[in-house]
Design an enzyme around this catalytic site. Structure first.
Site, short mmCIF file in Angstrom:
data_model
loop_
_atom_site.label_atom_id
_atom_site.label_comp_id
_atom_site.label_asym_id
_atom_site.label_seq_id
_atom_site.Cartn_x
_atom_site.Cartn_y
_atom_site.Cartn_z
N TYR A 142 11.15 31.77 -26.82
CA TYR A 142 11.06 30.51 -26.06
C TYR A 142 11.78 30.60 -24.71
CZ TYR A 142 9.31 28.26 -30.34
OH TYR A 142 8.58 27.91 -31.44
N ASP A 251 10.88 23.31 -40.13
CA ASP A 251 9.95 22.19 -40.37
C ASP A 251 9.34 22.30 -41.76
OD1 ASP A 251 10.30 20.82 -38.06
OD2 ASP A 251 8.24 21.02 -37.34
#
Ligand code: NAD
Length: 356
Positions: A142, A251
């Site tokens: 990222y 998640d």
């Protein structure tokens, strides 16, 4: 002892849930002889409206001077039209990088009273689940070099996954320390069969492991880890992984518990300062209606007491209060099931305070 907290209520349900969390902290302070002081600052949509920027410098300055940052949530449809660099979510990335918060802790705890919300069969999940995912937050793909261009096959683009030894070592130490406070079992997740970067990750984790002989360490490739979380989640205690794998796996782990309004998080850096927030967003659909579940935020306060203030007993008192209120049948709308007693945000907050 006095602890200074910067408070960012943010947007949507942010003020609803943070107000309850602060009431609870004050009760904990009274009972255990601590005082918490709060300095409220703006970030997100409300900051855009007031100052034109989602993360004013004053907010960063106040957060840096504090012992911990309490955050509700940011964002909402009224700011969706803004360009990427001025959207409310910019505040989150900006705060993490300004405070050097490189470790994201996301516990996935399933309470037996809420088992009906779990999408996994009872015989797999048993009497509950308690996993801690430790995700590296400021490196990896990222943040690596990226680019785009045009070649003989048309347009191309690339992102680069890079971790230095130092970055892996500090998150690994963090995860081992956390595993020591939990079940002394750590799973490191990588893709070392394919990625050079993961081979470095594994080598460094193995080096750090020498300083933690009490912790049982194993390694899983990320594809296998994703499967194991669904077919045998109870094998996990603490998981450590890089930014992108952690984004996905945290998640997945949290959704096994079935209820977004229950899930806290912490972001930590080198010192004791941390940022504590629920994993859910600003839920504009129920903002200001006394419907939001404050438990994710309240459990984030337990993490703050544990990780930033070293107040383990006080953290446990909050977690026990949540268990007791659930066991007594009280539910906000998001976790309501037949036979439950429906309460609003404020009443849930009051019931939790009563348990301290
Ligand atoms: P969301 O998490 O806000 O809401 C998803 C669903 O869950 C909604 O139906 C909402 O009502 C419900 N929900 C969430 N939290 C709840 C709670 N505590 N109690 C009861 N119900 C709850 O996600 P979204 O709708 O995709 O995003 C809304 C806004 O929040 C967007 O602007 C998004 O960018 C932002 N967001 C912010 C954060 C953050 O601040 N960390 C995280 C995710 C999304």
């Amino acid at each position: 002892m006095d602890f200074k907290c910067a408070v960012i209520k943010g947007d949507g349900i942010g003020p609803d849930i943070v107000d309850q969390a602060i009431k609870l902290l004050d009760i904990v302070g009274e009972k255990y002889g601590h005082s918490f002081s709060y300095e409220e600052v703006l970030a997100g949509g409300v900051a855009i409206d007031a100052t034109g920027h989602p993360l004013p410098q004053e907010t960063i300055d106040v957060c840096k001077k504090s012992d911990a940052v309490i955050l509700g949530a940011v964002g909402g449809p009224q700011w969706d039209h803004l360009p990427g660099n001025l959207r409310p979510e910019v505040a989150l990335l900006g705060l993490r990088s300004a405070l050097g918060l490189y470790a994201n802790l996301r516990p996935a705890v399933m309470y037996k009273e809420l088992q009906a919300a779990c999408p996994i069969k009872d015989e797999i999940i048993g009497q509950g689940l308690d996993i801690m995912v430790v995700r590296e937050l400021t490196g990896g793909i990222y943040f690596g070099e990226r680019g785009q261009g045009t070649g003989e096959n048309g347009a191309y683009s690339y992102d680069t996954m890079m971790y230095s030894e130092k970055e892996v070592e500090r998150i690994a130490r963090n995860a081992f320390d956390i595993a020591m406070k939990r079940g002394k079992k750590l799973t490191s997740v990588d893709k070392a069969n394919v990625l050079e970067n993961s081979r470095l990750w594994r080598k460094v984790v193995l080096e750090v492991a020498k300083d933690y002989p009490e912790v049982e360490l194993n390694h899983l490739y990320v594809d296998n880890a994703a499967m194991q979380l669904v077919i045998n989640p109870k094998q996990f205690d603490t998981i450590v992984t890089g930014n992108m794998f952690g984004d996905i796996l945290s998640d997945e782990a949290s959704m096994i518990t079935g209820s977004i309004g229950m899930l806290p998080s912490a972001s930590l850096g080198e010192g004791k300062i941390g940022m504590y927030e629920p994993i859910h967003g600003s839920a504009p659909d129920i903002a200001g209606q006394d419907k939001a579940n404050p438990i994710a935020t309240v459990l984030s306060m337990a993490m703050m007491l544990r990780y930033s203030f070293d107040l383990e007993e006080e953290a446990k008192a909050i977690e026990k209060a949540v268990e007791n209120v659930l066991a007594a049948g009280y539910r906000t709308g998001d976790i309501m099931s037949p036979g439950g007693k429906l309460v609003g945000t404020k009443e849930m907050g009051r019931l939790l305070c009563e348990q301290i």
